[in-house]
Design a protein around this motif. Structure first.
Motif, PDB file in Angstrom:
ATOM      1  N   GLU A 216      17.684 -13.366  11.566  1.00  0.00           N
ATOM      2  CA  GLU A 216      18.450 -13.815  10.399  1.00  0.00           C
ATOM      3  C   GLU A 216      18.044 -13.046   9.148  1.00  0.00           C
ATOM      4  O   GLU A 216      18.891 -12.674   8.334  1.00  0.00           O
ATOM      5  CB  GLU A 216      18.245 -15.318  10.183  1.00  0.00           C
ATOM      6  CG  GLU A 216      18.896 -16.202  11.240  1.00  0.00           C
ATOM      7  CD  GLU A 216      20.401 -15.988  11.307  1.00  0.00           C
ATOM      8  OE1 GLU A 216      21.051 -15.999  10.249  1.00  0.00           O
ATOM      9  OE2 GLU A 216      20.928 -15.785  12.424  1.00  0.00           O
ATOM     10  N   PHE A 217      16.751 -12.806   8.986  1.00  0.00           N
ATOM     11  CA  PHE A 217      16.278 -12.063   7.823  1.00  0.00           C
ATOM     12  C   PHE A 217      16.784 -10.626   7.859  1.00  0.00           C
ATOM     13  O   PHE A 217      17.137 -10.036   6.829  1.00  0.00           O
ATOM     14  CB  PHE A 217      14.750 -12.092   7.773  1.00  0.00           C
ATOM     15  CG  PHE A 217      14.166 -11.497   6.522  1.00  0.00           C
ATOM     16  CD1 PHE A 217      14.654 -11.841   5.274  1.00  0.00           C
ATOM     17  CD2 PHE A 217      13.133 -10.581   6.587  1.00  0.00           C
ATOM     18  CE1 PHE A 217      14.128 -11.293   4.120  1.00  0.00           C
ATOM     19  CE2 PHE A 217      12.599 -10.020   5.446  1.00  0.00           C
ATOM     20  CZ  PHE A 217      13.099 -10.376   4.202  1.00  0.00           C
ATOM     21  N   SER A 218      16.839 -10.046   9.048  1.00  0.00           N
ATOM     22  CA  SER A 218      17.368  -8.695   9.207  1.00  0.00           C
ATOM     23  C   SER A 218      18.828  -8.624   8.761  1.00  0.00           C
ATOM     24  O   SER A 218      19.251  -7.650   8.118  1.00  0.00           O
ATOM     25  CB  SER A 218      17.233  -8.243  10.665  1.00  0.00           C
ATOM     26  OG  SER A 218      17.836  -6.990  10.867  1.00  0.00           O
ATOM     27  N   LYS A 219      19.620  -9.652   9.079  1.00  0.00           N
ATOM     28  CA  LYS A 219      21.026  -9.689   8.663  1.00  0.00           C
ATOM     29  C   LYS A 219      21.132  -9.767   7.138  1.00  0.00           C
ATOM     30  O   LYS A 219      22.025  -9.164   6.530  1.00  0.00           O
ATOM     31  CB  LYS A 219      21.722 -10.889   9.290  1.00  0.00           C
ATOM     32  CG  LYS A 219      21.905 -10.795  10.797  1.00  0.00           C
ATOM     33  CD  LYS A 219      22.544 -12.073  11.343  1.00  0.00           C
ATOM     34  CE  LYS A 219      22.671 -12.041  12.856  1.00  0.00           C
ATOM     35  NZ  LYS A 219      23.231 -13.321  13.375  1.00  0.00           N
ATOM     36  N   ILE A 220      20.231 -10.522   6.518  1.00  0.00           N
ATOM     37  CA  ILE A 220      20.270 -10.701   5.063  1.00  0.00           C
ATOM     38  C   ILE A 220      19.987  -9.394   4.333  1.00  0.00           C
ATOM     39  O   ILE A 220      20.692  -9.012   3.400  1.00  0.00           O
ATOM     40  CB  ILE A 220      19.259 -11.785   4.637  1.00  0.00           C
ATOM     41  CG1 ILE A 220      19.723 -13.166   5.116  1.00  0.00           C
ATOM     42  CG2 ILE A 220      19.088 -11.801   3.115  1.00  0.00           C
ATOM     43  CD1 ILE A 220      18.665 -14.244   4.990  1.00  0.00           C
ATOM     44  N   ILE A 221      18.923  -8.689   4.763  1.00  0.00           N
ATOM     45  CA  ILE A 221      18.529  -7.479   4.029  1.00  0.00           C
ATOM     46  C   ILE A 221      19.177  -6.216   4.596  1.00  0.00           C
ATOM     47  O   ILE A 221      19.009  -5.126   4.040  1.00  0.00           O
ATOM     48  CB  ILE A 221      16.996  -7.313   4.008  1.00  0.00           C
ATOM     49  CG1 ILE A 221      16.454  -7.046   5.407  1.00  0.00           C
ATOM     50  CG2 ILE A 221      16.328  -8.539   3.403  1.00  0.00           C
ATOM     51  CD1 ILE A 221      14.959  -6.756   5.429  1.00  0.00           C
ATOM     52  N   LYS A 222      19.893  -6.381   5.735  1.00  0.00           N
ATOM     53  CA  LYS A 222      20.620  -5.264   6.352  1.00  0.00           C
ATOM     54  C   LYS A 222      19.685  -4.100   6.722  1.00  0.00           C
ATOM     55  O   LYS A 222      20.007  -2.926   6.527  1.00  0.00           O
ATOM     56  CB  LYS A 222      21.743  -4.782   5.435  1.00  0.00           C
ATOM     57  CG  LYS A 222      22.824  -5.833   5.208  1.00  0.00           C
ATOM     58  CD  LYS A 222      23.915  -5.321   4.288  1.00  0.00           C
ATOM     59  CE  LYS A 222      25.057  -6.311   4.188  1.00  0.00           C
ATOM     60  NZ  LYS A 222      24.654  -7.653   3.710  1.00  0.00           N
ATOM     61  N   CYS A 223      18.511  -4.458   7.250  1.00  0.00           N
ATOM     62  CA  CYS A 223      17.547  -3.471   7.731  1.00  0.00           C
ATOM     63  C   CYS A 223      16.922  -3.969   9.034  1.00  0.00           C
ATOM     64  O   CYS A 223      16.704  -5.177   9.185  1.00  0.00           O
ATOM     65  CB  CYS A 223      16.422  -3.253   6.706  1.00  0.00           C
ATOM     66  SG  CYS A 223      16.935  -2.445   5.176  1.00  0.00           S
ATOM     67  N   PRO A 224      16.623  -3.072   9.967  1.00  0.00           N
ATOM     68  CA  PRO A 224      15.917  -3.491  11.186  1.00  0.00           C
ATOM     69  C   PRO A 224      14.511  -3.988  10.849  1.00  0.00           C
ATOM     70  O   PRO A 224      13.853  -3.459   9.933  1.00  0.00           O
ATOM     71  CB  PRO A 224      15.866  -2.208  12.026  1.00  0.00           C
ATOM     72  CG  PRO A 224      16.926  -1.317  11.449  1.00  0.00           C
ATOM     73  CD  PRO A 224      16.980  -1.645   9.996  1.00  0.00           C
TER      74      PRO A 224
END
Length: 538
Positions: free
Chosen positions: A161-169
């Protein structure tokens, strides 16, 4: 906090001119703006401060700006803006610009029309507005994470979910620098995931991992940036949150937002750690009770504790796993107990790589970690040393093993566990730090093993007084001298040589021991009691 490049592109100061090369602006973050005309400002500013000045103190010698720039770099300043038209003739010395370019430090020229006070006010307001927006965004993220917590979400779900928020792997590494969770991006990029893990282990081999940006290489050997953040579940051994290509994070992602994610991860990881520790201790207690009682059917025991992988065998061997610092009773520190937790994590996840059909056993909730082997292995010593070596390659933990004797039935396993514990306790008498030690059933401790511990403690204290369980360095020194003196048949010279002290020092200490004990240690009966008490009170 904003990027300096972003700050300089605001509508009302677009005519400020960058005097250094464009790449000097790269990744320069600004948290604060200050006006100064003093050259020793490095001692009074915080990191990521952008300096505004007229350069008045440098009007007679602009080359002193070089030292000033170096001082700002030491203070981790963001850049220097100079109103050059006021005192410097509207031009900065090329040598100063050249030096700033070499140091990747930006210098900006302020047009004469801007009063520094108004510029400070406008820039500061912009930063505060950005920070307000970042905080509001972070609070929204916090709400999302709180919902995840309330739903008992896994670490993997939070990472994704955090990856989706910041748009980074994103990758999460354990304190052992092993991957424990990763975002959806790596589902089809397992080779790259393993490469990053390996590079990280090599880059920070037996060294501290800073909160910083790190350069890595992809599968085509091209460089990319990795943001590393420590996630503190443990005080001394943090987890590591890795964000790939952090420069791609979109506004208003901030460090505050990342801190929210770290906080949630810390909580979930801590909870998971406590749950497993409770389970291990409870299941071990249940096993111990079952093995010493006739009320439980063995088949029930084999099926009751699924994670332990208990098998019906004619071979069981207990090995206590510890660290050398545990041999010092005064060093029962937080760091020591954190090492125990990491040892459990290591053996839980990777133990079967070295020992087939093993399981973990823990007598006490915070220590006494045992490996129990359920199959005979002629290379067990080699496997123990390999396991020790591989762990030391990842984290600063040096394992020592204390090995009991193999038994032929599960009923007898408590005997092997006790022997492994006695083998560890025997290390105290000579501070044995060897990687592997074995149980020796001819020792004094073996004879007294079944006697009540309180009775043994009373005997030791009645014989040795304050030297039974010394607390001060002076008491420890006297006890050590007494033991070495008796071990060497009361030979003063040999004792002095072994302890690297003068003969008179040995004599003084022995006299002091006799004074404390209230007896002549050369008397045969007193000497026997003292020797036994010294052996039992390790």
């Amino acid at each position: 906090m904003v990027l300096l490049e972003q700050l300089l592109n605001t509508d009302y100061i677009t005519d400020m001119v960058l005097l250094t090369q464009p790449d000097t602006l790269q990744n320069q973050m600004v948290s604060n703006i200050e006006i100064t005309e003093t050259p020793d400002v490095e001692f009074y500013i915080s990191a990521e401060t952008f300096i505004l000045t007229t350069g008045m103190v440098f009007k007679d010698n602009q080359l002193k700006l070089i030292d000033f720039i170096d001082s700002l770099i030491r203070a981790k300043g963001s850049g220097l803006a100079i109103k050059s038209g006021r005192f410097l003739g509207g031009k900065i010395d090329p040598l100063v610009i050249e030096h700033a370019n070499k140091q990747h430090f930006p210098i900006i020229n302020i047009p004469d029309k801007y009063p520094l006070g108004r510029l400070l006010h406008q820039m500061s307001n912009y930063i505060w507005d950005q920070q307000k927006e970042e905080i509001e965004f972070a609070l929204e993220i916090q709400k999302q994470f709180s919902d995840l917590l309330l739903n008992n979400t896994s670490v993997g779900k939070v990472i994704n979910e955090f990856s989706k928020i910041i748009k980074c792997p994103i990758i999460l590494l354990s304190p052992l620098k092993k991957v424990i969770a990763y975002s959806q991006f790596f589902v089809r990029q397992k080779d790259w995931l393993e490469s990053i893990e390996s590079q990280f282990q090599q880059k920070f081999y037996q060294s501290e991992v800073p909160d910083d940006y790190v350069k890595m290489y992809d599968q085509k050997h091209q460089t990319f940036m990795l943001s590393v953040s420590n996630v503190f579940v443990f005080k001394y051994f943090p987890h590591y949150l890795l964000i790939l290509n952090p420069e791609n994070m979109t506004y208003p992602i901030s460090t505050f937002t990342i801190d929210q994610a770290k906080l949630v991860l810390s909580y979930i990881l801590y909870k998971s750690e406590m749950v497993y520790n409770t389970y291990l201790h409870a299941s071990s207690s249940f096993m111990l009770e079952s093995m010493t009682s006739d009320s439980h059917d063995r088949s029930v025991l084999y099926n009751a504790i699924e994670d332990i992988h208990l098998i019906d065998s004619n071979y069981y061997l207990a090995i206590e796993v510890n660290v050398p610092s545990a041999l010092d009773p005064m060093r029962k520190t937080v760091e020591l107990y954190e090492k125990y937790a990491l040892i459990v994590d290591w053996l839980k996840n990777y133990g079967e790589k070295y020992f087939e059909d093993m399981f973990l056993f823990q007598k006490d909730a915070q220590s006494d970690i045992y490996i129990v082997l359920q199959n005979h292995n002629i290379n067990v010593e080699k496997c123990l040393l390999k396991c020790r070596h591989d762990l030391a390659e990842l984290v600063d933990i040096d394992l020592i093993y204390s090995v009991g004797e193999a038994v032929i039935s599960l009923d007898q396993l408590p005997k092997s566990l006790d022997q492994a514990q006695l083998a560890f306790k025997s290390r105290f008498s000579d501070y044995n730090r060897e990687p592997i030690t074995y149980y020796n059933n001819s020792g004094v401790q073996h004879l007294f093993h079944n006697i009540n511990a309180k009775e043994i403690e009373y005997f030791c204290e009645s014989v040795l007084k304050e030297l039974a369980f010394p607390e001060t360095n002076s008491q420890k020194e006297l006890r050590t001298t007494l033991k070495v003196y008796l071990d060497n048949q009361c030979e003063t010279t040999i004792t002095a040589n072994q302890l690297f002290v003068h003969r008179n020092t040995v004599k003084y200490r022995i006299e002091k021991c006799q004074e404390i004990l209230g007896t002549d240690i050369h008397d045969p009966k007193a000497s026997l009691n003292i020797r036994v008490a010294l052996s039992l009170s390790v």
